[in-house]
Design an enzyme around this catalytic site. Structure first.
Site, mmCIF file in Angstrom:
data_model
loop_
_atom_site.group_PDB
_atom_site.id
_atom_site.type_symbol
_atom_site.label_atom_id
_atom_site.label_comp_id
_atom_site.label_asym_id
_atom_site.label_seq_id
_atom_site.Cartn_x
_atom_site.Cartn_y
_atom_site.Cartn_z
ATOM 1 N N ARG A 16 1.718 -15.758 1.770
ATOM 2 C CA ARG A 16 1.889 -17.218 1.585
ATOM 3 C C ARG A 16 2.980 -17.474 0.547
ATOM 4 O O ARG A 16 3.526 -16.531 -0.040
ATOM 5 C CB ARG A 16 0.578 -17.891 1.159
ATOM 6 C CG ARG A 16 -0.091 -17.261 -0.029
ATOM 7 C CD ARG A 16 -1.530 -17.773 -0.156
ATOM 8 N NE ARG A 16 -2.364 -16.859 -0.899
ATOM 9 C CZ ARG A 16 -2.508 -16.881 -2.225
ATOM 10 N NH1 ARG A 16 -1.897 -17.812 -2.931
ATOM 11 N NH2 ARG A 16 -3.267 -16.001 -2.831
ATOM 12 N N SER A 145 9.905 -14.798 -13.556
ATOM 13 C CA SER A 145 9.635 -16.231 -13.756
ATOM 14 C C SER A 145 10.423 -16.687 -14.964
ATOM 15 O O SER A 145 10.691 -15.881 -15.872
ATOM 16 C CB SER A 145 8.139 -16.440 -14.021
ATOM 17 O OG SER A 145 7.915 -17.723 -14.562
ATOM 18 N N TYR A 158 0.893 -13.608 -18.583
ATOM 19 C CA TYR A 158 1.846 -13.795 -17.471
ATOM 20 C C TYR A 158 3.288 -13.622 -17.945
ATOM 21 O O TYR A 158 4.085 -12.907 -17.324
ATOM 22 C CB TYR A 158 1.615 -15.188 -16.888
ATOM 23 C CG TYR A 158 2.485 -15.555 -15.716
ATOM 24 C CD1 TYR A 158 2.198 -15.079 -14.435
ATOM 25 C CD2 TYR A 158 3.574 -16.411 -15.860
ATOM 26 C CE1 TYR A 158 2.983 -15.438 -13.351
ATOM 27 C CE2 TYR A 158 4.361 -16.777 -14.783
ATOM 28 C CZ TYR A 158 4.062 -16.290 -13.525
ATOM 29 O OH TYR A 158 4.840 -16.641 -12.451
ATOM 30 N N LYS A 162 6.044 -10.867 -16.851
ATOM 31 C CA LYS A 162 7.312 -11.264 -16.232
ATOM 32 C C LYS A 162 8.512 -10.825 -17.065
ATOM 33 O O LYS A 162 9.573 -10.500 -16.523
ATOM 34 C CB LYS A 162 7.324 -12.780 -16.003
ATOM 35 C CG LYS A 162 6.278 -13.261 -14.987
ATOM 36 C CD LYS A 162 6.470 -12.613 -13.635
ATOM 37 C CE LYS A 162 5.598 -13.199 -12.548
ATOM 38 N NZ LYS A 162 5.823 -12.567 -11.247
HETATM 39 P P1 NAP Z 1 1.021 -17.650 -4.501
HETATM 40 O O1 NAP Z 1 1.266 -18.753 -3.529
HETATM 41 O O2 NAP Z 1 -0.147 -17.727 -5.404
HETATM 42 O O3 NAP Z 1 0.992 -16.276 -3.692
HETATM 43 C C1 NAP Z 1 0.758 -15.054 -4.346
HETATM 44 C C2 NAP Z 1 0.907 -13.931 -3.364
HETATM 45 O O4 NAP Z 1 0.618 -12.691 -4.040
HETATM 46 C C3 NAP Z 1 -0.060 -14.056 -2.209
HETATM 47 O O5 NAP Z 1 0.586 -13.603 -1.028
HETATM 48 C C4 NAP Z 1 -1.172 -13.097 -2.598
HETATM 49 O O6 NAP Z 1 -1.801 -12.613 -1.440
HETATM 50 C C5 NAP Z 1 -0.390 -11.993 -3.306
HETATM 51 N N1 NAP Z 1 -1.204 -11.202 -4.218
HETATM 52 C C6 NAP Z 1 -1.795 -11.623 -5.364
HETATM 53 N N2 NAP Z 1 -2.507 -10.611 -5.910
HETATM 54 C C7 NAP Z 1 -2.365 -9.535 -5.090
HETATM 55 C C8 NAP Z 1 -2.858 -8.211 -5.103
HETATM 56 N N3 NAP Z 1 -3.664 -7.761 -6.086
HETATM 57 N N4 NAP Z 1 -2.515 -7.380 -4.094
HETATM 58 C C9 NAP Z 1 -1.709 -7.807 -3.089
HETATM 59 N N5 NAP Z 1 -1.204 -9.060 -3.026
HETATM 60 C C10 NAP Z 1 -1.524 -9.918 -4.014
HETATM 61 O O7 NAP Z 1 2.276 -17.432 -5.461
HETATM 62 P P2 NAP Z 1 3.801 -17.898 -5.314
HETATM 63 O O8 NAP Z 1 3.927 -19.197 -5.990
HETATM 64 O O9 NAP Z 1 4.268 -17.723 -3.915
HETATM 65 O O10 NAP Z 1 4.480 -16.830 -6.286
HETATM 66 C C11 NAP Z 1 5.110 -15.658 -5.826
HETATM 67 C C12 NAP Z 1 5.733 -14.957 -7.024
HETATM 68 O O11 NAP Z 1 6.652 -15.843 -7.670
HETATM 69 C C13 NAP Z 1 4.714 -14.556 -8.093
HETATM 70 O O12 NAP Z 1 5.064 -13.319 -8.655
HETATM 71 C C14 NAP Z 1 4.854 -15.655 -9.127
HETATM 72 O O13 NAP Z 1 4.489 -15.215 -10.409
HETATM 73 C C15 NAP Z 1 6.333 -15.955 -9.032
HETATM 74 N N6 NAP Z 1 6.666 -17.282 -9.514
HETATM 75 C C16 NAP Z 1 6.185 -18.400 -8.904
HETATM 76 C C17 NAP Z 1 6.526 -19.641 -9.401
HETATM 77 C C18 NAP Z 1 6.051 -20.915 -8.776
HETATM 78 O O14 NAP Z 1 6.381 -21.970 -9.328
HETATM 79 N N7 NAP Z 1 5.350 -20.902 -7.683
HETATM 80 C C19 NAP Z 1 7.340 -19.737 -10.538
HETATM 81 C C20 NAP Z 1 7.795 -18.591 -11.133
HETATM 82 C C21 NAP Z 1 7.467 -17.364 -10.601
HETATM 83 P P3 NAP Z 1 -3.385 -12.330 -1.312
HETATM 84 O O15 NAP Z 1 -4.086 -13.369 -2.140
HETATM 85 O O16 NAP Z 1 -3.634 -12.415 0.143
HETATM 86 O O17 NAP Z 1 -3.561 -10.949 -1.831
#
Ligand code: NAP
Length: 250
Positions: A16, A145, A158, A162
């Protein structure tokens, strides 16, 4: 088994949000993409969408916080396809709290999921990437991040994970450059996904006020930068941190 004719990419957190957008984009770019996460049903939906759009992808269910399982998965995928070209360490979690209240469990789980997994994956991916014969070598792309760049109150665990990814990436970039493997970091700002959906409206409004482009980013805007870093066009880029944040950190 014969070598896959397509470049092969592994994308963690591909079920996702940003990871799903990266899976779709790299498949559109012509790579075979392995989408890794824990939720098999969500992964299957992403892969089905890729295949429906004429791309090539597969599901790999794994908890990346389990180093043995994750390392074995990468070894097995590299063997199965006869190659591994791109690794995107994208999966990540938050367990926010003020540092005075933060539990050991909240700290350790976030470090294991966000940082140690990237080390484990890099160690497993390096050898098959060294064996690549084409002009485009191995590409490791770590999703950090802006919290890892400037810190964030309530996110000591976090932000540490990061920031750790940035140090890991620069070291890997220096170590593996001679093997034609690049390693770069994409540091998203606020992107509209499940991770930011849960924030209270008041925080969302405050954050928008800090973003020069005055909006949250879309997952596809991160995927576009990952696509560039995985492409031939980025052949001379390594050890860099690219903030994709609407100008929030500059
Ligand atoms: P998200 O929607 O919460 O999705 C997180 C993804 O990581 C999901 O596919 C989840 O899949 C997977 N995941 C989590 N724990 C896991 C585990 N133990 N083993 C395997 N898969 C795991 O997050 P997102 O917003 O897309 O973020 C993606 C990345 O970007 C992250 O590293 C986040 O820190 C970084 N980021 C996001 C933002 C933001 O604003 N959204 C900003 C800065 C950085 P399952 O739950 O199915 O395992």
């Amino acid at each position: 088994m014969a070598m896959n004719e397509k470049r092969v990419a592994i994308v963690t957190g591909g079920s996702r949000g940003i990871g799903a957008a990266i899976v779709k984009r790299l498949a559109k770019d012509g790579l075979h993409v392995v989408a890794v996460a824990r939720n098999a049903d969500k992964l299957a939906e992403v892969v089905a969408a890729v295949v429906a759009a004429g791309g090539s992808a597969e599901v790999a269910v794994c908890d990346i916080a389990d180093p043995k399982a994750f390392g074995d998965l990468i070894d097995g995928l590299a063997d199965k396809h006869g190659r591994l070209d791109v690794l995107v360490n994208n999966a990540g979690i938050t367990k926010d709290d003020l540092v005075l209240r933060m539990t050991d469990e909240a700290f350790d789980t976030v470090i294991a999921t966000n940082l140690k997994s990237a080390f484990v994956a890099t160690r497993a991916a390096a050898r098959p990437m060294m064996r690549l014969k084409g002009a485009i070598g191995g590409r490791i792309i770590n999703i950090s991040s802006v919290s890892g760049v400037v810190g964030n109150a309530g996110q000591a665990n976090y932000a540490a994970s990061k920031a750790g990814l940035i140090g890991l990436s620069k070291s890997v970039a220096k170590e593996l450059a001679k093997k034609n493997i690049t390693c770069n970091v994409v540091a998203p700002g606020f992107i509209a996904t499940d991770m930011t959906q849960v924030l209270p409206d008041q925080i969302k409004d405050t954050v928008k006020g800090l973003i020069p482009l005055q909006r949250f980013g879309q997952a596809e805007e991160i995927a576009g930068v990952v696509s560039f870093l995985a492409s031939a066009d980025a052949s001379y880029v390594t050890g860099q941190v690219i903030c994709v944040d609407g100008g929030m950190v500059m």
